[in-house]
Scaffold this motif. Structure first.
Motif, PDB file in Angstrom:
ATOM      1  N   GLU A   1       0.825  -1.207   0.000  1.00  0.00           N
ATOM      2  CA  GLU A   1       0.000   0.000   0.000  1.00  0.00           C
ATOM      3  C   GLU A   1       0.862   1.261   0.000  1.00  0.00           C
ATOM      4  O   GLU A   1       0.591   2.222  -0.740  1.00  0.00           O
ATOM      5  CB  GLU A   1      -0.914  -0.016   1.229  1.00  0.00           C
ATOM      6  CG  GLU A   1      -1.945  -1.131   1.209  1.00  0.00           C
ATOM      7  CD  GLU A   1      -2.621  -1.364   2.547  1.00  0.00           C
ATOM      8  OE1 GLU A   1      -3.609  -2.120   2.595  1.00  0.00           O
ATOM      9  OE2 GLU A   1      -2.165  -0.790   3.562  1.00  0.00           O
ATOM     10  N   THR A   2       1.898   1.256   0.835  1.00  0.00           N
ATOM     11  CA  THR A   2       2.790   2.413   0.920  1.00  0.00           C
ATOM     12  C   THR A   2       3.472   2.678  -0.419  1.00  0.00           C
ATOM     13  O   THR A   2       3.527   3.822  -0.891  1.00  0.00           O
ATOM     14  CB  THR A   2       3.844   2.195   2.018  1.00  0.00           C
ATOM     15  OG1 THR A   2       3.191   2.165   3.289  1.00  0.00           O
ATOM     16  CG2 THR A   2       4.883   3.308   2.019  1.00  0.00           C
ATOM     17  N   ARG A   3       3.972   1.628  -1.035  1.00  0.00           N
ATOM     18  CA  ARG A   3       4.670   1.821  -2.307  1.00  0.00           C
ATOM     19  C   ARG A   3       3.723   2.261  -3.420  1.00  0.00           C
ATOM     20  O   ARG A   3       4.139   2.977  -4.336  1.00  0.00           O
ATOM     21  CB  ARG A   3       5.409   0.534  -2.679  1.00  0.00           C
ATOM     22  CG  ARG A   3       6.708   0.372  -1.894  1.00  0.00           C
ATOM     23  CD  ARG A   3       7.469  -0.842  -2.286  1.00  0.00           C
ATOM     24  NE  ARG A   3       8.872  -0.740  -1.885  1.00  0.00           N
ATOM     25  CZ  ARG A   3       9.681  -1.777  -1.682  1.00  0.00           C
ATOM     26  NH1 ARG A   3       9.205  -3.002  -1.839  1.00  0.00           N
ATOM     27  NH2 ARG A   3      10.933  -1.602  -1.330  1.00  0.00           N
ATOM     28  N   SER A   4       2.458   1.871  -3.325  1.00  0.00           N
ATOM     29  CA  SER A   4       1.512   2.318  -4.347  1.00  0.00           C
ATOM     30  C   SER A   4       1.262   3.825  -4.242  1.00  0.00           C
ATOM     31  O   SER A   4       0.882   4.460  -5.231  1.00  0.00           O
ATOM     32  CB  SER A   4       0.187   1.567  -4.194  1.00  0.00           C
ATOM     33  OG  SER A   4      -0.547   2.002  -3.062  1.00  0.00           O
ATOM     34  N   LEU A   5       1.498   4.396  -3.062  1.00  0.00           N
ATOM     35  CA  LEU A   5       1.254   5.818  -2.842  1.00  0.00           C
ATOM     36  C   LEU A   5       2.527   6.652  -2.920  1.00  0.00           C
ATOM     37  O   LEU A   5       2.502   7.798  -3.374  1.00  0.00           O
ATOM     38  CB  LEU A   5       0.596   6.020  -1.472  1.00  0.00           C
ATOM     39  CG  LEU A   5      -0.797   5.390  -1.332  1.00  0.00           C
ATOM     40  CD1 LEU A   5      -1.226   5.383   0.121  1.00  0.00           C
ATOM     41  CD2 LEU A   5      -1.817   6.131  -2.191  1.00  0.00           C
ATOM     42  N   LEU A   6       3.640   6.101  -2.475  1.00  0.00           N
ATOM     43  CA  LEU A   6       4.899   6.857  -2.440  1.00  0.00           C
ATOM     44  C   LEU A   6       5.860   6.450  -3.548  1.00  0.00           C
ATOM     45  O   LEU A   6       6.850   7.154  -3.790  1.00  0.00           O
ATOM     46  CB  LEU A   6       5.585   6.678  -1.080  1.00  0.00           C
ATOM     47  CG  LEU A   6       4.836   7.249   0.126  1.00  0.00           C
ATOM     48  CD1 LEU A   6       5.606   6.940   1.422  1.00  0.00           C
ATOM     49  CD2 LEU A   6       4.632   8.755  -0.010  1.00  0.00           C
ATOM     50  N   GLY A   7       5.591   5.338  -4.202  1.00  0.00           N
ATOM     51  CA  GLY A   7       6.457   4.914  -5.295  1.00  0.00           C
ATOM     52  C   GLY A   7       7.894   4.727  -4.859  1.00  0.00           C
ATOM     53  O   GLY A   7       8.170   4.220  -3.765  1.00  0.00           O
TER      54      GLY A   7
END
Length: 320
Positions: A129-135
């Protein structure tokens, strides 16, 4: 602000960073938070306000930003703001945390605002989830409020997953809370993966009212961990909003919050102290800590409370 190294992590930071705990969701437990966000609690309004705060932070020289999965839409707000920056903008260090799930449904008066779960399943889900938002902006991923009691530091599956992330280039760390922060940090210093200490950083609560973790933070700094301090103004208790503000912080030529943050800046073991500002005026006042000379801090009397008392009082604060 001149850049600083975050321990031996290889990450660069600024001595003051901006945390989004108070501007990523409509409610928080800082004194007066409801007044701070009056008229801008709706998601789109808060997104715009968060972007304004981030713009002001960058203009002031802040290069370190802190969010968490449980900060409402904090990661989303930060991620969209980062995507809007020009490719030639100054580099930032971005940290987030896993282990709490936001459950308030964008309500201030929610019965439960967040639920803690330090399982490896939560780590994997929330990292996605974090990587989907912060890349690829994510630099540091931390266990959110690790404690010895939860067993997360002895969970072989969690340790192995964090070690895999570290090998892939992500710095891993932990944050701590509560009266047993020191014991948690001491245990974390001995968590190894493939013969190497696992954690590159620790984020802990230290302020003029709660100093008990200082020896543990100094020891962690000696081991090369980056040290990030949160809650330097004690959720507003070390600001002019507190009617019971310690007398020693009255009538100084600097605002109480600036003095409280400067007290962290002048600790030799501190790399980054987070501003939790929710308004531009608060941010400016927090940043004035840079101008507070060491002799002002040295002249302060002992203000620390018993840790159990401090954390009990914090737990009694209302989300507004």
């Amino acid at each position: 602000m001149e850049p600083v190294a975050l321990g031996n992590t290889g990450l660069a930071a600024s001595p003051i960073g901006l945390g989004l705990a108070a501007i990523g969701r409509p409610g928080y437990l800082n004194l007066g938070h409801g007044d701070d966000l009056a008229g801008r609690r709706a998601p789109d309004a808060l997104r715009s306000h968060a972007a304004t705060m981030l713009d002001a932070a960058v203009t002031a020289g802040i290069r370190y930003f802190d969010v968490a999965r449980s900060y409402g839409r904090g990661e989303e707000f930060l991620g969209s703001w980062l995507a809007s920056r020009r490719s030639d903008a100054a580099p930032f260090t971005v940290a987030s945390k896993w282990g709490y799930t936001y459950t308030a449904g964008w309500q201030v008066e929610a019965e439960v605002h967040e639920i803690k779960d330090h399982s490896v399943a939560t780590l994997r889900r929330q990292l996605t989830e974090t990587r989907s938002l912060l890349g690829d902006h994510l630099d540091l991923y931390q266990i959110h409020s690790a404690t010895v009691d939860t067993g997360v530091l002895d969970d072989a599956a969690v340790v192995a997953e964090l070690a895999r992330l570290r090998e892939a280039g992500l710095v891993v760390g932990l944050s701590t809370s509560g009266p047993d922060q020191a014991a948690t940090i001491e245990r974390a210093l001995h968590v190894m993966a493939d013969g190497v200490a696992l954690f590159g950083s620790v984020q802990a609560t230290w302020n003029l009212l709660e100093t008990s973790v200082e020896p543990a933070l100094a020891a962690a700094a000696d081991e090369g961990l980056g040290i990030i301090v949160k809650e330097a103004v004690a959720n507003g208790r070390l600001t002019s909003r507190n009617p019971a503000l310690p007398v020693a912080l009255h009538d100084l030529p600097h605002s109480p919050d600036a003095v409280a943050i400067a007290a962290v800046l002048h600790r030799p073991w501190s790399d980054v102290v987070l501003s939790g500002a929710a308004t531009l005026d608060q941010l400016a006042s927090n940043l004035a800590a840079i101008e507070v000379p060491p002799d002002v801090i040295a002249a302060l009397p002992e203000l620390a409370e018993d840790p159990a008392t401090y954390w009990r009082r914090r737990s009694e604060m209302r989300w507004t």
